[in-house]
Design an enzyme around this catalytic site. Structure first.
Site, PDB file in Angstrom:
ATOM      1  N   CYS A  64       0.822  -1.039   0.204  1.00  0.00           N
ATOM      2  CA  CYS A  64      -0.038  -0.074  -0.157  1.00  0.00           C
ATOM      3  C   CYS A  64       0.830   1.288  -0.251  1.00  0.00           C
ATOM      4  O   CYS A  64       1.668   1.408   0.696  1.00  0.00           O
ATOM      5  CB  CYS A  64      -0.917  -0.037   1.228  1.00  0.00           C
ATOM      6  SG  CYS A  64      -1.898   1.282   1.482  1.00  0.00           S
ATOM      7  N   CYS A 103       0.476   3.295   3.510  1.00  0.00           N
ATOM      8  CA  CYS A 103       0.628   2.669   4.884  1.00  0.00           C
ATOM      9  C   CYS A 103       1.868   1.640   4.784  1.00  0.00           C
ATOM     10  O   CYS A 103       2.596   1.174   5.773  1.00  0.00           O
ATOM     11  CB  CYS A 103      -0.573   1.957   5.570  1.00  0.00           C
ATOM     12  SG  CYS A 103      -0.991   0.553   4.999  1.00  0.00           S
ATOM     13  N   CYS A 145      -7.389  -0.714   1.396  1.00  0.00           N
ATOM     14  CA  CYS A 145      -6.423  -1.475   2.058  1.00  0.00           C
ATOM     15  C   CYS A 145      -7.027  -1.743   3.513  1.00  0.00           C
ATOM     16  O   CYS A 145      -7.741  -0.824   4.050  1.00  0.00           O
ATOM     17  CB  CYS A 145      -5.264  -0.414   2.330  1.00  0.00           C
ATOM     18  SG  CYS A 145      -4.308  -0.986   3.527  1.00  0.00           S
ATOM     19  N   CYS A 202      -5.105   0.633   6.578  1.00  0.00           N
ATOM     20  CA  CYS A 202      -5.682   2.166   6.560  1.00  0.00           C
ATOM     21  C   CYS A 202      -6.847   2.508   5.738  1.00  0.00           C
ATOM     22  O   CYS A 202      -7.074   3.776   5.826  1.00  0.00           O
ATOM     23  CB  CYS A 202      -4.287   2.976   6.170  1.00  0.00           C
ATOM     24  SG  CYS A 202      -4.170   2.793   4.077  1.00  0.00           S
ATOM     25  N   CYS A 220      -8.748  -4.832  -9.982  1.00  0.00           N
ATOM     26  CA  CYS A 220      -8.273  -3.640 -10.746  1.00  0.00           C
ATOM     27  C   CYS A 220      -8.043  -2.571  -9.936  1.00  0.00           C
ATOM     28  O   CYS A 220      -8.815  -1.763  -9.419  1.00  0.00           O
ATOM     29  CB  CYS A 220      -9.546  -3.271 -11.739  1.00  0.00           C
ATOM     30  SG  CYS A 220      -9.229  -2.117 -12.965  1.00  0.00           S
TER      31      CYS A 220
END
Ligand SMILES: [Zn+2]
Length: 147
Positions: free
Chosen positions: A57, A60, A106, A109, A131
């Site tokens: 991510c 984060c 995510c 976060c 996607c």
């Protein structure tokens, strides 16, 4: 009549104020990750990347996807048929464009990553297409340089 039962999420493990996110992210990253924007098709840096490694991510640093589940969907964004682990991401109904889609967040976060589509006929083990915006990810190549 409230219909937000499906959209209420537990608090994320990493929670920053909009000001803190703006300080941490570029304007383009903020717009996608924190405001659920979408980068233009075929413009993302990882659309056709085949490098082995882990996609974390960008907000984060949590591990989200791996190169082993990445496939060429030709849709213009990096596509994965499965996340790195089932609890790495959160799925949430999204009707923002007047059509039912499933948003991918995510799990750590709650930043916006992209959408997942199912049953499109791709020859992958799951026939799902996560996607994902390149700008939501940061590729960490496996074992550094191997050349
Ligand atoms: Zn995150």
């Amino acid at each position: 009549m409230s219909s937000d039962a499906d959209t209420s999420l537990p608090a994320p493990r990493i929670q920053l104020t909009p000001q803190q996110w703006r300080a941490k992210l570029s304007p383009e990253e903020y717009q996608v990750l924190r405001e659920a924007g979408t980068e233009r098709a075929f413009t993302g840096e990882y659309t056709d990347t085949e490098t082995e490694g882990v996609y974390a991510c960008r907000a984060c640093g949590a591990e989200l996807f791996r190169s082993g589940e990445k496939f060429h969907s030709h849709c213009g964004w990096p596509s994965f048929f499965d996340p790195a682990t089932s609890d790495a991401v959160i799925l949430r109904p999204d009707n923002s464009l007047g059509m039912p889609r499933v948003e991918v967040l995510c799990a750590t976060c709650h930043s916006h990553l992209g959408h997942v589509f199912e049953g499109e006929g791709y020859p992958t083990p799951t026939d799902k297409r996560y996607c994902i915006n390149s700008i939501s990810l940061r590729l960490e190549p496996a074992g550094g340089s191997t050349s």
